[in-house]
Design an enzyme around this catalytic site. Structure first.
Site, PDB file in Angstrom:
ATOM      1  N   ILE A  46       7.819 107.737 116.055  1.00  0.00           N
ATOM      2  CA  ILE A  46       6.950 106.627 115.674  1.00  0.00           C
ATOM      3  C   ILE A  46       7.342 105.478 116.594  1.00  0.00           C
ATOM      4  O   ILE A  46       8.525 105.232 116.826  1.00  0.00           O
ATOM      5  CB  ILE A  46       7.117 106.252 114.191  1.00  0.00           C
ATOM      6  CG1 ILE A  46       6.207 105.086 113.812  1.00  0.00           C
ATOM      7  CG2 ILE A  46       8.547 105.948 113.844  1.00  0.00           C
ATOM      8  CD1 ILE A  46       6.238 104.752 112.317  1.00  0.00           C
ATOM      9  N   SER A  47       6.352 104.805 117.143  1.00  0.00           N
ATOM     10  CA  SER A  47       6.633 103.681 118.039  1.00  0.00           C
ATOM     11  C   SER A  47       7.239 102.519 117.267  1.00  0.00           C
ATOM     12  O   SER A  47       6.987 102.344 116.076  1.00  0.00           O
ATOM     13  CB  SER A  47       5.346 103.203 118.717  1.00  0.00           C
ATOM     14  OG  SER A  47       4.835 104.200 119.552  1.00  0.00           O
TER      15      SER A  47
END
Length: 172
Positions: free
Chosen positions: A17-18
């Protein structure tokens, strides 16, 4: 315990996940009009799609990793994000049946922009994508399509994303 850290986190299956900062920057760079239609390539955990759903009810997202697709589909529905339309498939192909899009956000690195994504972008729309090799530092690009269909590209910053993966199966 990592909810307030501004760092990418693993979500399984070799994906991440960024970090929230990057999600925010990419969302802002889209410059979505009110009620704009947006396509996300790389659903992952669903975080970016959920953020986009607060800006427009027209969110379409494609994930290539089936276990992530199933988990995220169920999670987004449980959290009340029923308006987000998800598809299991190859992001290189985009989602032609739902095109054209006002914005396209690519949440995985691609060595070059897939032509299908450019074709599915509405004139006046923007693509935000990390472009570069999987082992390289990539460039976060904003690729705008002018009203006449011309291409304008701007490098915003250097980033590092997991690579975009091809998949033969296109329907989930």
């Amino acid at each position: 315990r990592s909810a307030y850290e501004d760092t990418p986190l693993p979500i399984g299956h070799g994906q991440t996940i960024s970090q929230p900062y990057i999600v925010g920057i990419m969302t802002q760079l889209l410059e979505l009009p009110p009620e704009g239609k947006v396509l996300e390539i790389g659903t992952g955990s669903g975080y970016q799609a959920a953020v986009l759903a607060h800006l427009t009810p027209k969110v379409y997202s494609i994930e290539t990793v089936e276990p992530l697709f199933v988990r995220t589909r169920d999670l987004l529905r449980a959290l009340g994000y029923a308006q987000i339309q998800l598809r299991l498939g190859d992001g290189h192909q985009g989602w032609p049946q739902r095109a054209p899009f006002d914005g396209i956000v690519v949440t995985c690195a691609t060595e070059s922009l897939p032509p299908a994504l450019w074709e599915q972008l509405r004139p006046g729309g923007r693509i935000v994508a990390p472009v570069g090799g999987p082992r390289d530092i990539q460039r976060l690009l904003v690729i705008a399509k002018t009203a006449l269909g011309d291409r304008r590209t701007e490098t915003v910053m250097h980033v590092r994303f997991v690579p975009m993966v091809r998949q033969r199966r296109t329907e989930g």
